[in-house]
Design an enzyme around this catalytic site. Sequence first.
Site, PDB file in Angstrom:
ATOM      1  N   ARG A  98       0.822  -1.214   0.000  1.00  0.00           N
ATOM      2  CA  ARG A  98       0.000   0.000   0.000  1.00  0.00           C
ATOM      3  C   ARG A  98       0.857   1.266   0.000  1.00  0.00           C
ATOM      4  NH1 ARG A  98      -2.824   2.121  -2.290  1.00  0.00           N
ATOM      5  NH2 ARG A  98      -3.576   0.033  -2.743  1.00  0.00           N
TER       6      ARG A  98
ATOM      7  N   LYS B  33       3.250  25.320  -3.745  1.00  0.00           N
ATOM      8  CA  LYS B  33       1.976  24.676  -3.368  1.00  0.00           C
ATOM      9  C   LYS B  33       2.155  23.172  -3.479  1.00  0.00           C
ATOM     10  CE  LYS B  33      -1.186  28.377  -4.705  1.00  0.00           C
ATOM     11  NZ  LYS B  33      -2.307  28.779  -5.545  1.00  0.00           N
TER      12      LYS B  33
ATOM     13  N   LYS C  38       7.144  38.674  -2.918  1.00  0.00           N
ATOM     14  CA  LYS C  38       5.765  38.453  -3.318  1.00  0.00           C
ATOM     15  C   LYS C  38       4.895  39.662  -2.981  1.00  0.00           C
ATOM     16  CE  LYS C  38       4.124  34.468  -3.152  1.00  0.00           C
ATOM     17  NZ  LYS C  38       3.936  33.197  -3.852  1.00  0.00           N
TER      18      LYS C  38
ATOM     19  N   GLU D 190       7.489  39.507  -7.817  1.00  0.00           N
ATOM     20  CA  GLU D 190       6.131  39.314  -8.326  1.00  0.00           C
ATOM     21  C   GLU D 190       5.546  40.688  -8.638  1.00  0.00           C
ATOM     22  OE1 GLU D 190       3.910  36.459  -5.917  1.00  0.00           O
ATOM     23  OE2 GLU D 190       2.165  37.761  -6.077  1.00  0.00           O
TER      24      GLU D 190
ATOM     25  N   ASP E 145       1.875  38.241 -12.141  1.00  0.00           N
ATOM     26  CA  ASP E 145       0.920  37.547 -11.279  1.00  0.00           C
ATOM     27  C   ASP E 145      -0.510  37.751 -11.742  1.00  0.00           C
ATOM     28  OD1 ASP E 145      -0.003  36.095  -9.109  1.00  0.00           O
ATOM     29  OD2 ASP E 145      -0.266  37.922  -7.912  1.00  0.00           O
TER      30      ASP E 145
END
Lengths: 281, 281, 281, 281, 281, 281
Positions: free
Chosen positions: A93, A129, A161, A190, A211
Amino acid sequence: MFITEIERFIDEDLGYNDISCTVAPDEFAGVTATATIFTKENCTLAGLDVAKAFFDYFNIHVQTEYLNGDDICAGDVIFTLSGSTVSILRAERLVLNFLGHLIGIATLTRSCVRKVEPLSHVRIACTRKTTPGIRKFEKMAVIAGGGDAHRFNLSDSIMLKDNHIKLMGIEAAIKAAKNMASFTQKIEVEVESTGDAILAAKMGVDIIMLDNMEPGEVIRTVETLKREGLRDSIIIEASGGIDQDNVEEYAKTGIDVISMGSLIHKANWIDVSLEFSMSND
Amino acid sequence: MFITEIERFIDEDLGYNDISCTVAPDEFAGVTATATIFTKENCTLAGLDVAKAFFDYFNIHVQTEYLNGDDICAGDVIFTLSGSTVSILRAERLVLNFLGHLIGIATLTRSCVRKVEPLSHVRIACTRKTTPGIRKFEKMAVIAGGGDAHRFNLSDSIMLKDNHIKLMGIEAAIKAAKNMASFTQKIEVEVESTGDAILAAKMGVDIIMLDNMEPGEVIRTVETLKREGLRDSIIIEASGGIDQDNVEEYAKTGIDVISMGSLIHKANWIDVSLEFSMSND
Amino acid sequence: MFITEIERFIDEDLGYNDISCTVAPDEFAGVTATATIFTKENCTLAGLDVAKAFFDYFNIHVQTEYLNGDDICAGDVIFTLSGSTVSILRAERLVLNFLGHLIGIATLTRSCVRKVEPLSHVRIACTRKTTPGIRKFEKMAVIAGGGDAHRFNLSDSIMLKDNHIKLMGIEAAIKAAKNMASFTQKIEVEVESTGDAILAAKMGVDIIMLDNMEPGEVIRTVETLKREGLRDSIIIEASGGIDQDNVEEYAKTGIDVISMGSLIHKANWIDVSLEFSMSND
Amino acid sequence: MFITEIERFIDEDLGYNDISCTVAPDEFAGVTATATIFTKENCTLAGLDVAKAFFDYFNIHVQTEYLNGDDICAGDVIFTLSGSTVSILRAERLVLNFLGHLIGIATLTRSCVRKVEPLSHVRIACTRKTTPGIRKFEKMAVIAGGGDAHRFNLSDSIMLKDNHIKLMGIEAAIKAAKNMASFTQKIEVEVESTGDAILAAKMGVDIIMLDNMEPGEVIRTVETLKREGLRDSIIIEASGGIDQDNVEEYAKTGIDVISMGSLIHKANWIDVSLEFSMSND
Amino acid sequence: MFITEIERFIDEDLGYNDISCTVAPDEFAGVTATATIFTKENCTLAGLDVAKAFFDYFNIHVQTEYLNGDDICAGDVIFTLSGSTVSILRAERLVLNFLGHLIGIATLTRSCVRKVEPLSHVRIACTRKTTPGIRKFEKMAVIAGGGDAHRFNLSDSIMLKDNHIKLMGIEAAIKAAKNMASFTQKIEVEVESTGDAILAAKMGVDIIMLDNMEPGEVIRTVETLKREGLRDSIIIEASGGIDQDNVEEYAKTGIDVISMGSLIHKANWIDVSLEFSMSND
Amino acid sequence: MFITEIERFIDEDLGYNDISCTVAPDEFAGVTATATIFTKENCTLAGLDVAKAFFDYFNIHVQTEYLNGDDICAGDVIFTLSGSTVSILRAERLVLNFLGHLIGIATLTRSCVRKVEPLSHVRIACTRKTTPGIRKFEKMAVIAGGGDAHRFNLSDSIMLKDNHIKLMGIEAAIKAAKNMASFTQKIEVEVESTGDAILAAKMGVDIIMLDNMEPGEVIRTVETLKREGLRDSIIIEASGGIDQDNVEEYAKTGIDVISMGSLIHKANWIDVSLEFSMSND
């Protein structure tokens, strides 16, 4: 893959007393069984090294004719295993969970790469992410699929960012970052407008990330950078809301990199199975 | 959530020197910022406790009016945060990665639960097909969505699967399992035919899992069990190839549980964002 | 047994510089010594797998003709070892500490099992009263002695104890538990009166535990359950103040399980020794 | 006690989803409960610091009027707790397991110390026969009972045991040990005859351990050492087969230390209970 | 700094029973003591955050008027502490060991930076020659001293060293690296001749490292790169055998970065002391 | 050396995707390369066991003709390696970092030992001033150089330092320590005056440490102890401000031990290199 990691993953799935595996009488314990791992879908392989690390740990002998990144067809045998029945049952598994997830990522990445290849030299990259705890495996699956791993964590390259810029202002933030960066690190910013893209490029950052821009706005920004003679000195990345459905549109905008969190978080698992054959077959 | 776990997850994302977060001059370090976390899609909440554990670790004050399992609408604010800017920036991606994934699972689970509710009392359960390393979070997300977590690992209940049975024969395997099980554990047997279902029920197992049966075959098996007077003493689970598209069909077959690996491995992430507001706004 | 565990246990006993083992001149380092591990008391074996894991780690070759659960006599040789002198000296105390403790538990368990066997089919189970850090080894020793391991931790089956009931009331607590339990889990309720036993049985719990009841009260409760037609659908466990001196009395009450923390916490160590023979003997 | 340790112990007992504790409706979650921990036997306290570390971890407020080493009577309240119901329920078994075991050790140690006090200044020491994983807690419990912890591991002082001597010969082993020891370490030698005791004392070791000698032989050895003028420069320890039944005999032989593995491995747990009182009582 | 790290470091120094700290009678345990940490040499501060993390862990209140990177004079008080006597005694050596080592590195780095500042804009960087286990602290100390941390590990940027090139040939190695690198990573190549420097620059690497070249050869290489019009597109680093004695010579060669393993491995500890004052002073 | 430790050190240097090592095409992966590790300075070897543990982990075959403590000359080959190219490249920096540091310590220790050998039997010892995280390796390097490791941590022997004495007063502190010490532990007291030295010796401590005394004061203290008939029953250690420049002066004062933090924190790394030879050479 470290033994400490392998054991942590096994611990999650095994518990202290796996009775299902011990219902067999003692004479079976020493029996060598063989098994195959195969897939029911066309796919791009990834995680073969991860699977091998688990098989090694369990003293299961493993053979494969493939490498990470190979494209295979539904029904192809990925691994042939031989080892103790109990060991194979215990590894099953865990290995399938890794393979199903990682092959899914490589397959989706490969599909996006294929879509853009005829259109431009743009790279398909993932982002931060990632599923907590297994980023390195997921990023390697993106690489297996022909994608770019992007930066690994907050420290290995510098990315200003929206929230950093909101805090400091774009000029002050870039100035500070240039001052603090190691010469081995690239600086990425960004930006949300063509104006900021020009500003960042003029200040000498290495990468600008456009962005959440529509393809049209991306094209306009690239054009403006060209006109200003800034295009060749920077890498242009687009990100935000791009997935396999609209990736081709962005590929035609003249940028260098398309980054997509969806390579990982929209990649469904590939169906991978283990089939057992008793050693007396 | 243990501090040792929290730190392992942070370590993966942070690295040793997060320059992007330290571009701000010292006078900002002490500034308390506020931020909100909201979603752009209707969804079912999960992982709120996980998010809170990270915020606690970073000394970020957090408020929410929701509980795991609550349904919210696109745009609803899940959390309101206040704390040091740098801390919020460091927790951001990690928390959003957990929330995006776990809310995705809860939302898909809730959707399946909703589909079957008008049809029967069948439960929707996940399986051991989980992302390595975060099974407990994923199972709790299934519970948040109204699903059943099924067994956690190989040791907490006994499940004789196809490969165990291939090895031992079904009768011998059940006999051994009954002999070895604790009185606190249920015994489940995976069967591929009505005949084996009857046999297992007669031998007194607690649960039979009908593996990869078409709805018609499931109905016939349930009927046969009823005729034999065995229906009431066992729990009947169906599994294999069931997802949100065909779950209703299985819900009408008269079984007790539908288990679906897809609750976890086909659940796409929900889009969750963090928006910053400077404290002097 | 995981390498990470093995090393943690070794670390506790070894420290950084074991001079006693290095007083031997270099020519001894390569010498292969042989040694035997034997016991000075009749006993029931347990922990042989634990011992083997340590010997493997230290590259000590080990032979045994026994399995966990075997009864042996004072003087019987459990293991014959061969390996480097220093390795055997380093593994010695650690292995003997495990064996002395675990064989002690198996031996006490076997003794209780033997006492009740002629009287009924009652099972002898341990509880969560275990030595912190080594529960899994202790529970496996109970199994080796013929006992039942009971649930492993707070999550693998559900047990409503006196304090839960005090908080919620028995009906509300059972109702909530039935609602929250997975279909793979049994629900057990601790009761202190015949009335509560009846109530719990009627509400459909899987197990009732008669807490600290005298044998007479146990008998009356079993009788009442029979009269109400509830006896066959539940498992009845008695617990509290039962040890090897009064276990037979409880065995005759018609219950299914006797659980005894004393299997572990009153089990004195068995005297196990390692005797060295120089390879040139 | 380290947080990493605390979490490892909790992890063993808790698992991922403690349903029994979550049957209470949300309005109970915030309720502050009070509880007491008391014992049903006269005993000597130990492990209070361990218990407090767990209570702290769970944010349970704790009060006590005792210190480790205090003698208390059956019924005395050791701790008064206040905190969230769920937290107390989760800490309960873990803390009681530690207390039951450690107080048992302290109580047995104190009993042996009391027996020898009127007879001589001999110290009662434990050995390296400890339960794997919790040696430090057990040794501190011996100290709480008035005993001596002996060396902690193979590296913190030097002890030449029978097997070392078998390998090297006593003279060569002592010579090597003296050469390799740090000036901060004592050297102890295990001897099985008066002759070897004299030899070791003459060679300047710090401690001799008379292994498995009858009281008579111990007395003769002490006398011989006195006659040779060697008595005052060494510490004499007796060990092997000594327990609470024959400890007084050895106390009268004129030695300095009696070491007994049985302080730990024959110490039965003291019965310690937690009783809950709802805050609205 | 993670709690898991803090506890690992404390564990190394503390052991299980620090008697020296417990000789004080109980009435001292609650006493708040004050203490100062000061240095006996002029130096550049580093590791203040590390020290604070330990003080926090031990609940010691700490004040300082300095930041990492500040230059202070012999006798200046770095920290003023107040807390329990025992806690301060336990933190003392551990904190001083970190501070002595890290301030030593920052001070040596600052001294090299000062030497080259009047001569050019060259940066002073450390390398991967760091003390195993504490690289991140050492690199941050270099940054505190005004140096550049260079890459952190084998994965965060790409460096083709002599042995890679020996294996593949320089052209093939660069080609492969360019193919495999993420767009976020710089590629550095170690060269041993002007010819290879030109080749690498033409192939578009980001950084060339001139390995073990004499200053004269460095100057010739820089000149050749200029003549070829390649100077502005690459960063030039010199490394190998450079320390504080010859760093000025290299600073005048027109390169961008001087990297020196000696910043860390030749940095002697600064003498830092803790002086105690009883709270009743 | 534990696998868990080995992996922690590798993790620090490796990261998740070492591209530099994977630029070689697959046909090189299986190639066995050979390499040598040699030093460019005369030195005393240490850490050979540490290096071997890493080579074992990476399946690199290793040969050496030396033992820890051997003196070798510049250019001597310490190890000959054969194994996969990639493995050797990955082990390289990590092993060299350990060897450079540990051989540096052994070499400085040997140099000090050589200086004092003709003058007296005084021992050269290190202290607890060690680099956090690698104390055991550093202490073993001191031993390899012929030095004394002193106590390992706060618990393995008892040392009353200036701050303990300031707190309690010297008499009370010694009295308490004697009461609390195990019979296996020595008690050491740090004194700053001849008077306190006499007092401590009279009270029967095992070791006195003359802290920061000038050689003349050390001599006077030794003389006074002799006159009082206390010299033979105690070990005298001098410490504080002693390094390789003034160690001979202290060696002539008649004391037993000179302890020097500088053995570790002033030991510069020895230059150790790895040179590769392709297997087809």
